[in-house]
Enzyme design. Structure first.
Site, short mmCIF file in Angstrom:
data_model
loop_
_atom_site.label_atom_id
_atom_site.label_comp_id
_atom_site.label_asym_id
_atom_site.label_seq_id
_atom_site.Cartn_x
_atom_site.Cartn_y
_atom_site.Cartn_z
N GLU A 1 6.45 -21.54 13.16
CA GLU A 1 5.69 -22.74 13.53
C GLU A 1 5.51 -23.66 12.31
O GLU A 1 5.61 -24.89 12.43
CB GLU A 1 4.35 -22.34 14.16
CG GLU A 1 4.59 -21.85 15.59
CD GLU A 1 3.41 -21.13 16.21
OE1 GLU A 1 3.20 -21.28 17.42
OE2 GLU A 1 2.72 -20.40 15.50
N GLU B 1 5.52 -12.85 18.97
CA GLU B 1 4.14 -12.74 19.46
C GLU B 1 4.01 -11.95 20.76
O GLU B 1 3.09 -11.18 20.95
CB GLU B 1 3.52 -14.13 19.66
CG GLU B 1 3.08 -14.81 18.38
CD GLU B 1 4.18 -15.61 17.73
OE1 GLU B 1 5.37 -15.33 18.00
OE2 GLU B 1 3.86 -16.52 16.94
C1 LIG Z 1 -0.75 -16.87 17.45
C2 LIG Z 1 -0.01 -15.91 16.65
C3 LIG Z 1 0.76 -16.25 15.64
C4 LIG Z 1 0.96 -17.65 15.27
C5 LIG Z 1 1.49 -15.22 14.84
O1 LIG Z 1 2.13 -15.55 13.91
S1 LIG Z 1 1.32 -13.60 15.28
C6 LIG Z 1 2.35 -12.71 14.13
C7 LIG Z 1 3.78 -12.89 14.46
N1 LIG Z 1 4.56 -12.12 13.54
C8 LIG Z 1 4.97 -10.90 13.83
O2 LIG Z 1 4.78 -10.37 14.88
C9 LIG Z 1 5.73 -10.20 12.73
C10 LIG Z 1 5.37 -8.74 12.73
N2 LIG Z 1 6.04 -8.04 11.64
C11 LIG Z 1 7.28 -7.59 11.78
O3 LIG Z 1 7.96 -7.78 12.75
C12 LIG Z 1 7.80 -6.79 10.63
O4 LIG Z 1 6.70 -6.22 9.96
C13 LIG Z 1 8.64 -7.62 9.65
C14 LIG Z 1 9.94 -8.03 10.32
C15 LIG Z 1 7.88 -8.84 9.14
C16 LIG Z 1 8.97 -6.73 8.41
O5 LIG Z 1 9.56 -5.54 8.87
P1 LIG Z 1 9.87 -4.36 7.88
O6 LIG Z 1 10.60 -4.86 6.70
O7 LIG Z 1 10.48 -3.28 8.70
O8 LIG Z 1 8.48 -3.87 7.30
P2 LIG Z 1 7.17 -3.39 8.07
O9 LIG Z 1 7.23 -3.65 9.51
O10 LIG Z 1 6.89 -1.99 7.65
O11 LIG Z 1 6.07 -4.37 7.44
C17 LIG Z 1 5.79 -4.35 6.05
C18 LIG Z 1 4.31 -4.51 5.87
O12 LIG Z 1 3.94 -5.82 6.31
C19 LIG Z 1 2.89 -5.72 7.26
N3 LIG Z 1 3.03 -6.84 8.17
C20 LIG Z 1 4.15 -7.29 8.76
N4 LIG Z 1 3.91 -8.36 9.49
C21 LIG Z 1 2.60 -8.61 9.36
C22 LIG Z 1 1.75 -9.63 9.88
N5 LIG Z 1 2.20 -10.62 10.64
N6 LIG Z 1 0.46 -9.55 9.56
C23 LIG Z 1 -0.04 -8.59 8.75
N7 LIG Z 1 0.73 -7.61 8.22
C24 LIG Z 1 2.03 -7.64 8.53
C25 LIG Z 1 3.10 -4.38 7.91
O13 LIG Z 1 1.95 -3.94 8.54
C26 LIG Z 1 3.49 -3.54 6.72
O14 LIG Z 1 2.30 -3.29 6.02
P3 LIG Z 1 2.02 -1.88 5.36
O15 LIG Z 1 2.17 -0.87 6.45
O16 LIG Z 1 3.08 -1.72 4.31
O17 LIG Z 1 0.64 -1.97 4.83
#
Ligand SMILES: C/C=C(\C)C(=O)SCCNC(=O)CCNC(=O)[C@H](O)C(C)(C)COP(=O)(O)OP(=O)(O)OC[C@H]1O[C@@H](n2cnc3c(N)ncnc32)[C@H](O)[C@@H]1OP(=O)(O)O
Length: 648
Positions: free
Chosen positions: A104, A124
């Site tokens: 976005e 999402e």
């Molecule tokens: C309205 C809503 C809006 C506008 C939004 O934006 S909602 C969020 C949309 N985004 C997502 O859904 C992305 C979710 N994340 C992923 O799909 C994946 O994590 C990734 C592709 C970003 C990375 O994947 P990968 O490399 O396999 O690593 P992990 O999945 O293990 O993630 C690494 C650590 O990052 C944390 N994480 C990932 N995304 C988020 C996020 N959006 N918010 C907070 N934290 C996030 C994830 O939990 C892992 O954290 P730790 O476990 O290492 O502490």
């Protein structure tokens, strides 16, 4: 946070920095806004570049905030509009990922340049929400309704090449996108911006717009039964066609708030973090997912009823690919780790098992599921240093059947005990058909698929049935415990399940896949009730559901209390991936936390009083301990109930 840097050549840079994935927190949002204001008020700045630190643009809004009031209105949507309206051009230089709110932000920019390996999309919907910061209004305007619907309702992430073809990106580069973005920004300083503001565009018209929406509604209802987010996403996209932008964004907001506040969003977000936490296992002896060694593979075999047939099929290359990838290593540690591969049993066309033997003689078994023409990639995936197999790793003691089979037994017994009492078998199934309980219906399908004779052999070995059963043993009791001999009787009648064309269901042919209820079974159940003087009664839907589910939840608490499972999240991940528990209910432990522990305890006490010969209904000590604290949050359970001596 976000850093603001003044660059040469009349440029400013806003760089998002919030490790690990530059998610948008209130501080990040504030930082971007502040950077934008500084750039606007500095008359020497002619264009703004926005990027993310450490090779990642932005993974969207920080999912942790969805449990806080901030989530109802993050202000991100307003920022996206402010960026679009900005008089100075904004160039998004994208690397790594631009997901959700990250995309976005990119759509709010006037130009988008991305590295070829960038992944982008609106995931999402998989979190039970929608792209509520203008995504549902901007994307259709940019790429049209069919493509926008596909991305928003599936949540799939795409690579930069595809995003470029769809028109989401203006440029895809092979080298540093920030460098390219800065270079590009210098070339557009005086370009008119009106045509770059997506909010001012109208959604491209296509013939049969109504038919397109009807088709997508029907598709998501079939593909994601029970989930509310996909349909709500479609409604939000529909608003982009029906209304001008200003009205559309209001509708998007209302629908977004409805989803954010729904129990489904909470469950799906819980599942997101539960999977990540469960994968970070460690044993009391100090071995952890980080330190576990990689063992070489010495042998790979494929087991399954139709493997010969299967290997001749078009899936062959995929199976070979999976096998080929195995030697790159499977991460596990000594004797403690078992990998539970997903076993989903909806529309299963084929099921086979890949068996892997490691150098030290340990075996792994992977279940593969073929759904229609598609081989689901529950296969070994490409390796990276941190994650060698693309599966959930769950820590369980050696003999992981303790966790998995016990759950199956409990859920089978629960359903069978009700089955024999209930007036009409259909009632059980129709009650259980409510999607959360569909796993119980599947138990019968699983038994038929696996072969009823497998369990029969086991029970004979345990002396529960067959020649070893002491003469005079009552048919429906083993000691003080209620026993259901129906599966034994089915086997005695040659009903071994799918392979013999009949079991709990009847099939079109032996080994056939088309199943339907068998009138034979209904007749048999009536006779059975007569023989054992079981008074048929109407059992309420609530009782059916509670007796089945709460017994299972009770068992999960027992397993936790005995230190067999590492955490409630591990149990939920097993259920989500091993049994097809609907993800939008989070898993049995999460579900228990939403129902309330004291409610579950009271119901179990009531049912146990009524059925003292069903030990699964006797509340476990762990549940009692926890319920004494009211309804503590799941995260607190292990601290409050004390740490049991771990069997891991
Ligand atoms: C309205 C809503 C809006 C506008 C939004 O934006 S909602 C969020 C949309 N985004 C997502 O859904 C992305 C979710 N994340 C992923 O799909 C994946 O994590 C990734 C592709 C970003 C990375 O994947 P990968 O490399 O396999 O690593 P992990 O999945 O293990 O993630 C690494 C650590 O990052 C944390 N994480 C990932 N995304 C988020 C996020 N959006 N918010 C907070 N934290 C996030 C994830 O939990 C892992 O954290 P730790 O476990 O290492 O502490």
């Amino acid at each position: 946070m976000a850093e603001y840097l003044r660059l040469p050549h009349s440029l400013a840079l806003i760089r998002i920095r919030n490790p690990p994935v530059n998610a948008i927190s209130p501080a990040v949002l504030y930082g971007i806004k502040e950077g934008l204001q500084k750039a606007v008020s500095d008359h020497t700045v002619k264009a703004i570049v926005i990027s993310g630190a450490d090779g990642k643009f932005c993974a969207g809004v920080d999912i942790h905030v969805f449990s806080t009031p901030w989530s109802s209105d993050t202000g991100l949507g307003d920022l996206v509009d402010e960026m679009q309206r900005n008089k100075k051009p904004v160039v998004a230089a994208i690397e790594g990922m631009a997901l959700g709110g990250g995309l976005e932000l990119a759509l709010g920019s006037h130009y988008r340049i991305a590295h070829v390996q960038t992944e982008t999309g609106f995931p999402e919907v998989t979190l039970g929400i929608l792209p509520g910061a203008r995504g549902t209004q901007l994307l259709p305007r940019l790429i049209g309704i069919p493509a926008a619907l596909d991305l928003i309702t599936s949540g799939r992430c795409i690579l930069a090449g595809e995003a470029f073809k769809l028109g989401i990106l203006d440029k895809v580069v092979n080298s540093d996108p920030l460098e390219k973005g800065i270079k590009f920004a210098r070339t557009i300083l005086d370009q008119p911006l009106e045509c770059r503001r997506i909010m001012n565009k109208t959604v491209p018209n296509v013939p049969n717009m109504d038919a397109i929406f009807s088709e997508v509604f029907a598709k998501v209802r079939k593909q994601y039964p029970g989930y509310i987010a996909p349909e709500t996403c479609i409604r939000a996209v529909q608003a982009s066609v029906k209304h001008p932008y200003e009205v559309g964004i209001k509708e998007e907001k209302e629908l977004a708030v409805y989803l954010v506040e729904s129990g489904q969003a909470r469950a799906l977000q819980y599942a997101f973090f539960a999977e990540r936490n469960a994968n970070k296992w460690s044993t009391p002896s100090g071995v952890s997912w980080k330190t576990a060694s990689v063992r070489p593979i010495s042998l790979v075999g494929v087991l399954g009823k139709h493997v010969g047939e299967f290997l001749d099929s078009p899936h062959l290359h995929m199976v070979r690919a999976a096998i080929y990838l195995v030697p790159s290593g499977v991460k596990f540690c000594g004797k403690h780790i078992a990998v539970l591969a997903p076993l989903i049993l909806i529309q299963v066309h084929e099921l086979f098992i890949l068996c892997v033997r490691t150098g030290d003689g340990n075996f792994f078994f992977f279940f593969f599921v073929v759904l229609g023409p598609e081989l689901r990639t529950y296969t070994l995936s490409h390796s990276t240093s941190s994650q060698l197999i693309e599966m959930e790793n769950i820590l369980v003691p050696r003999g992981w059947g303790e966790v998995v089979s016990t759950f199956l037994t409990i859920s089978n017994n629960g359903t069978m005990n009700i089955h024999v009492q209930v007036l009409c078998r259909h009632t059980v199934f129709s009650s259980l058909r409510d999607s959360i309980y569909v796993i119980y219906i599947r138990n019968f399908r699983v038994s038929d698929l696996a072969g009823l004779d497998v369990g029969w052999k086991g029970r004979k070995g345990q002396g529960l049935t067959g020649p070893a059963l002491p003469p005079g043993t009552p048919a429906r009791k083993r000691g003080n415990i209620r026993y259901c001999p129906i599966p034994d009787i089915l086997c005695e009648s040659g009903r071994f399940g799918q392979k013999t064309g009949k079991g709990w269901y009847q099939y079109d042919k032996p080994l056939g896949r088309i199943h339907k209820p068998d009138p034979w079974l209904s007749k048999f159940l009536s006779q059975y009730r007569e023989t054992y003087h079981i008074e048929p009664r109407v059992i309420s839907q609530d009782e059916i559901l509670e007796r089945c589910l709460y017994a299972l939840i009770n068992e999960a608490f027992r397993i936790l209390g005995e230190g067999i499972a590492a955490s409630p999240e591990h149990i939920d991940v097993i259920y989500l991936h091993g049994y097809g528990w609907p993800r939008y209910r989070g898993g049995p432990m999460f579900y228990a936390s939403t129902v309330g522990l004291s409610t579950i305890l009271e119901k179990l006490q009531k049912y146990y009083r009524q059925n003292p010969d069903i030990p699964q209904l006797e509340p476990s000590n762990y549940l009692k301990k926890l319920a004494a604290h009211g309804n503590p949050p799941l995260k607190e359970w292990q601290r409050l109930a004390g740490t049991p001596s771990s069997k891991l």
